[in-house]
Design a protein around this motif. Structure first.
Motif, PDB file in Angstrom:
ATOM      1  N   THR A  96       1.041  -1.340   0.051  1.00  0.00           N
ATOM      2  CA  THR A  96      -0.249   0.349  -0.097  1.00  0.00           C
ATOM      3  C   THR A  96       0.840   1.159   0.178  1.00  0.00           C
ATOM      4  O   THR A  96       1.335   1.414   0.500  1.00  0.00           O
ATOM      5  N   VAL A  97       0.535   2.513  -0.581  1.00  0.00           N
ATOM      6  CA  VAL A  97       1.510   3.705  -1.181  1.00  0.00           C
ATOM      7  C   VAL A  97      -0.042   4.243   0.893  1.00  0.00           C
ATOM      8  O   VAL A  97      -1.258   4.673  -0.006  1.00  0.00           O
ATOM      9  N   MET A  98       1.009   5.019   1.225  1.00  0.00           N
ATOM     10  CA  MET A  98      -0.223   5.843   2.036  1.00  0.00           C
ATOM     11  C   MET A  98       0.994   7.183   2.399  1.00  0.00           C
ATOM     12  O   MET A  98       2.355   7.066   2.063  1.00  0.00           O
ATOM     13  N   SER A  99       0.564   7.993   3.386  1.00  0.00           N
ATOM     14  CA  SER A  99       0.975   9.407   3.845  1.00  0.00           C
ATOM     15  C   SER A  99       1.307   9.130   4.715  1.00  0.00           C
ATOM     16  O   SER A  99       0.990   7.821   5.822  1.00  0.00           O
ATOM     17  N   THR A 100       2.183   9.721   5.515  1.00  0.00           N
ATOM     18  CA  THR A 100       2.933  10.066   6.956  1.00  0.00           C
ATOM     19  C   THR A 100       1.863   9.709   8.092  1.00  0.00           C
ATOM     20  O   THR A 100       2.406   9.594   9.175  1.00  0.00           O
ATOM     21  N   ASP A 101       0.863  10.543   7.415  1.00  0.00           N
ATOM     22  CA  ASP A 101      -1.161  10.849   8.843  1.00  0.00           C
ATOM     23  C   ASP A 101      -1.620   8.634   8.475  1.00  0.00           C
ATOM     24  O   ASP A 101      -2.728   9.264   8.501  1.00  0.00           O
ATOM     25  N   CYS A 102      -1.249   8.541   7.503  1.00  0.00           N
ATOM     26  CA  CYS A 102      -1.748   6.577   7.532  1.00  0.00           C
ATOM     27  C   CYS A 102      -2.813   7.027   6.282  1.00  0.00           C
ATOM     28  O   CYS A 102      -3.655   5.843   6.575  1.00  0.00           O
ATOM     29  N   LYS A 103      -2.872   8.383   5.921  1.00  0.00           N
ATOM     30  CA  LYS A 103      -3.825   7.934   5.102  1.00  0.00           C
ATOM     31  C   LYS A 103      -3.881   6.821   3.319  1.00  0.00           C
ATOM     32  O   LYS A 103      -2.384   7.446   3.326  1.00  0.00           O
ATOM     33  N   PRO A 104      -4.456   5.845   3.024  1.00  0.00           N
ATOM     34  CA  PRO A 104      -3.724   5.705   1.373  1.00  0.00           C
ATOM     35  C   PRO A 104      -4.076   6.421   0.436  1.00  0.00           C
ATOM     36  O   PRO A 104      -4.933   6.825   0.816  1.00  0.00           O
ATOM     37  N   LEU A 105      -2.639   6.270  -0.114  1.00  0.00           N
ATOM     38  CA  LEU A 105      -2.680   7.421  -1.454  1.00  0.00           C
ATOM     39  C   LEU A 105      -3.837   7.023  -2.368  1.00  0.00           C
ATOM     40  O   LEU A 105      -2.607   5.944  -3.249  1.00  0.00           O
ATOM     41  N   GLY A 106      -5.064   6.730  -3.272  1.00  0.00           N
ATOM     42  CA  GLY A 106      -5.711   6.633  -4.148  1.00  0.00           C
ATOM     43  C   GLY A 106      -4.720   6.748  -4.830  1.00  0.00           C
ATOM     44  O   GLY A 106      -4.919   8.271  -4.781  1.00  0.00           O
ATOM     45  N   GLY A 107      -4.644   6.456  -6.546  1.00  0.00           N
ATOM     46  CA  GLY A 107      -4.135   7.658  -7.803  1.00  0.00           C
ATOM     47  C   GLY A 107      -2.565   7.468  -7.231  1.00  0.00           C
ATOM     48  O   GLY A 107      -1.940   8.563  -8.209  1.00  0.00           O
ATOM     49  N   ALA A 108      -1.626   6.735  -6.650  1.00  0.00           N
ATOM     50  CA  ALA A 108      -0.323   6.800  -6.230  1.00  0.00           C
ATOM     51  C   ALA A 108      -0.157   6.069  -8.079  1.00  0.00           C
ATOM     52  O   ALA A 108      -0.575   5.415  -7.525  1.00  0.00           O
ATOM     53  N   ILE A 109       1.106   6.697  -7.569  1.00  0.00           N
ATOM     54  CA  ILE A 109       2.103   5.934  -8.907  1.00  0.00           C
ATOM     55  C   ILE A 109       3.498   5.543  -8.879  1.00  0.00           C
ATOM     56  O   ILE A 109       4.223   6.302  -8.127  1.00  0.00           O
ATOM     57  N   LEU A 110       3.900   4.610  -9.009  1.00  0.00           N
ATOM     58  CA  LEU A 110       5.241   4.150  -8.555  1.00  0.00           C
ATOM     59  C   LEU A 110       6.258   3.526 -10.388  1.00  0.00           C
ATOM     60  O   LEU A 110       5.874   2.867 -10.442  1.00  0.00           O
ATOM     61  N   ASP A 111       6.514   4.255 -10.404  1.00  0.00           N
ATOM     62  CA  ASP A 111       7.636   4.996 -11.822  1.00  0.00           C
ATOM     63  C   ASP A 111       8.931   3.425 -10.878  1.00  0.00           C
ATOM     64  O   ASP A 111       9.886   4.011 -11.025  1.00  0.00           O
ATOM     65  N   VAL A 112       9.037   2.335 -12.176  1.00  0.00           N
ATOM     66  CA  VAL A 112       9.428   1.878 -11.500  1.00  0.00           C
ATOM     67  C   VAL A 112      10.880   1.462 -12.542  1.00  0.00           C
ATOM     68  O   VAL A 112      10.405   1.046 -13.728  1.00  0.00           O
ATOM     69  N   TRP A 113      12.545   0.963 -12.056  1.00  0.00           N
ATOM     70  CA  TRP A 113      13.160   0.729 -12.949  1.00  0.00           C
ATOM     71  C   TRP A 113      14.226   0.219 -12.678  1.00  0.00           C
ATOM     72  O   TRP A 113      14.527  -0.115 -11.523  1.00  0.00           O
ATOM     73  N   GLN A 114      14.499  -0.701 -13.473  1.00  0.00           N
ATOM     74  CA  GLN A 114      15.689  -1.812 -12.353  1.00  0.00           C
ATOM     75  C   GLN A 114      16.361  -2.832 -13.935  1.00  0.00           C
ATOM     76  O   GLN A 114      16.460  -2.729 -15.048  1.00  0.00           O
ATOM     77  N   CYS A 115      17.554  -3.071 -13.682  1.00  0.00           N
ATOM     78  CA  CYS A 115      18.423  -3.817 -14.871  1.00  0.00           C
ATOM     79  C   CYS A 115      18.143  -5.273 -14.722  1.00  0.00           C
ATOM     80  O   CYS A 115      17.140  -5.806 -14.144  1.00  0.00           O
ATOM     81  N   SER A 116      18.485  -5.757 -15.929  1.00  0.00           N
ATOM     82  CA  SER A 116      17.850  -6.820 -16.634  1.00  0.00           C
ATOM     83  C   SER A 116      19.131  -8.411 -15.485  1.00  0.00           C
ATOM     84  O   SER A 116      18.948  -8.229 -14.595  1.00  0.00           O
ATOM     85  N   ALA A 117      17.841  -9.329 -15.981  1.00  0.00           N
ATOM     86  CA  ALA A 117      18.893 -10.733 -15.097  1.00  0.00           C
ATOM     87  C   ALA A 117      20.212 -10.717 -15.042  1.00  0.00           C
ATOM     88  O   ALA A 117      21.008 -11.130 -14.826  1.00  0.00           O
TER      89      ALA A 117
END
Ligand code: FE
Length: 193
Positions: free
Chosen positions: A70-91
């Protein structure tokens, strides 16, 4: 004549309010929703990744890994509409800097829940005899919160001990899941902007 109860109430709110002003934290900040540690961006972030919750494509090599939470704020509210922009290396320990292989923007649901499907990244070499431990990079954003740039790490990596960016609080713990995939859970807690 001022009522003693009112005076006490004022003192209490006044003191808490002053602390909140100094630290910039909400009045209902909960230690259980402590801010997720940030971490270096590194040289391979690339804007414009496609919206998708799976980074797996036909022929993607590597051990499947599912990360949920879950993505939430530091006041414990879930953040609907949050986006996780992810990047990583290959195997093979390589970032795709010309295209968007193993890059993607994962959208959380209205309750801040997200699911990322990817592969277990390996450690990779960054110089003569120097390696970074396995990690996944993320920029997490949401309505009303500051963007969090961070990384997730893995337990037992031999390079965790020597890596200056490694943080124990960012370690996920994959366990055996369905269909041969590893599954892990991690909640992100973002500071109000
Ligand atoms: Fe990296």
């Amino acid at each position: 004549m001022e009522k003693p109860e009112l005076r006490r109430e004022f003192l209490r709110v006044g003191a808490v309010g002053a602390v909140a002003l100094v630290w910039g934290t909400p009045l209902d900040a909960d230690p259980a929703c402590e801010e997720t540690e940030d971490n270096i961006e590194g040289p391979f972030y690339k804007a414009g990744a496609p919206d998708r919750e799976t980074l797996l494509e036909p022929g993607t090599k590597g051990a499947p890994l599912v990360v949920t939470g879950t993505v939430m704020s530091t006041d414990c509210k879930p953040l609907g509409g949050a986006i996780l922009d992810v990047w990583q290396c290959s195997a093979d320990g390589v970032y795709d800097n010309s295209g968007y292989t193993l890059r993607g923007k994962v959208h959380a649901d209205k309750n801040g829940r997200y699911q990322l499907r990817t592969i277990q990244p390996p450690p990779y070499r960054v110089g003569e005899g120097r390696y970074r431990p396995a990690h996944i990079h993320l920029k997490v954003s949401g309505p009303g919160v500051a963007v969090l740039t961070t990384q997730l790490y893995f337990p037992g990596d031999q390079y965790n001990k020597t890596d200056s960016a490694f943080r124990q609080s960012l370690v996920i713990h994959p366990t055996d899941g369905p269909k041969g995939a590893k599954i892990a859970s991690f909640d992100f807690r973002l500071r109000r902007a």
